[in-house]
Motif scaffolding. Sequence first.
Motif, short mmCIF file in Angstrom:
data_model
loop_
_atom_site.label_atom_id
_atom_site.label_comp_id
_atom_site.label_asym_id
_atom_site.label_seq_id
_atom_site.Cartn_x
_atom_site.Cartn_y
_atom_site.Cartn_z
N TYR A 1 -4.98 28.51 1.70
CA TYR A 1 -6.13 29.23 2.19
C TYR A 1 -7.46 28.70 1.49
O TYR A 1 -8.39 28.52 2.39
CB TYR A 1 -5.74 30.56 1.47
N GLY A 2 -7.21 28.42 0.24
CA GLY A 2 -8.75 27.79 -0.34
C GLY A 2 -9.22 26.45 0.31
O GLY A 2 -10.29 26.21 0.62
N ASN A 3 -8.09 25.57 0.79
CA ASN A 3 -8.44 24.55 1.28
C ASN A 3 -9.04 24.46 2.59
O ASN A 3 -9.78 24.00 3.09
CB ASN A 3 -6.98 23.43 1.16
N ASN A 4 -8.24 25.53 3.39
CA ASN A 4 -8.96 25.75 4.87
C ASN A 4 -10.18 26.66 4.72
O ASN A 4 -10.72 26.32 5.90
CB ASN A 4 -7.87 26.82 5.39
N LEU A 5 -10.96 26.95 3.87
CA LEU A 5 -12.07 27.45 3.77
C LEU A 5 -13.15 26.51 3.30
O LEU A 5 -14.38 27.02 3.23
CB LEU A 5 -12.17 28.87 2.94
N ALA A 6 -13.09 25.38 3.42
CA ALA A 6 -13.98 24.19 3.00
C ALA A 6 -14.90 24.11 3.70
O ALA A 6 -16.36 23.93 3.39
CB ALA A 6 -13.19 22.87 2.86
N SER A 7 -15.03 24.74 5.20
CA SER A 7 -16.07 24.60 5.99
C SER A 7 -17.17 25.57 5.68
O SER A 7 -18.42 25.61 6.21
CB SER A 7 -15.54 24.87 7.36
N PHE A 8 -16.95 26.45 5.04
CA PHE A 8 -17.76 27.64 4.56
C PHE A 8 -18.89 27.25 3.41
O PHE A 8 -19.91 27.94 3.10
CB PHE A 8 -17.07 29.03 4.26
#
Length: 152
Positions: free
Chosen positions: A144-151
């Motif tokens: 989940y944390g890796n997936n939110l890098a674009s923010f």
Amino acid sequence: MRSNVLVKTLVSVTTAVGIAAGGLATAGTASAAPAPSEKTSVSAEVAPFAVVNLGLNTTQARNVQCFLKKYWNYTGALDGQLGTNSWKAMQRRLASNKGYTGAIDGVVGPGTISALQRLLRSYDYTGAIDGIAGPGTQAAFKRYGNNLASFC
């Protein structure tokens, strides 16, 4: 009879002198019991543990904070340390559609973890919704944390 009275008197006086002498002899080494100490009580509120990253490294945790800042009213630092304010924002997010019904207090308890586990179903979490942040929960939280890098 007079000798009996004299003997009794002599024995009584000797006994009294012996008791007095014994009392004086130990007076220097004897000590009084210490006075009872007053117990003081301290009243303080217990603060939640400062940082609960649940296995995330600082980059992954910062990604979560960036997402929470954009959508869930997180106003703290983007420092990669999931503290009370980060978890309050996460609880607001989990209350919106993941079944969190507890207080928005930043305390990462079983209710928060259970709702997080429901969220993490979308990130390949296949374990029980049990409120325990075990290895499966932590692995999915990292995804989940890796997936939110674009923010960020």
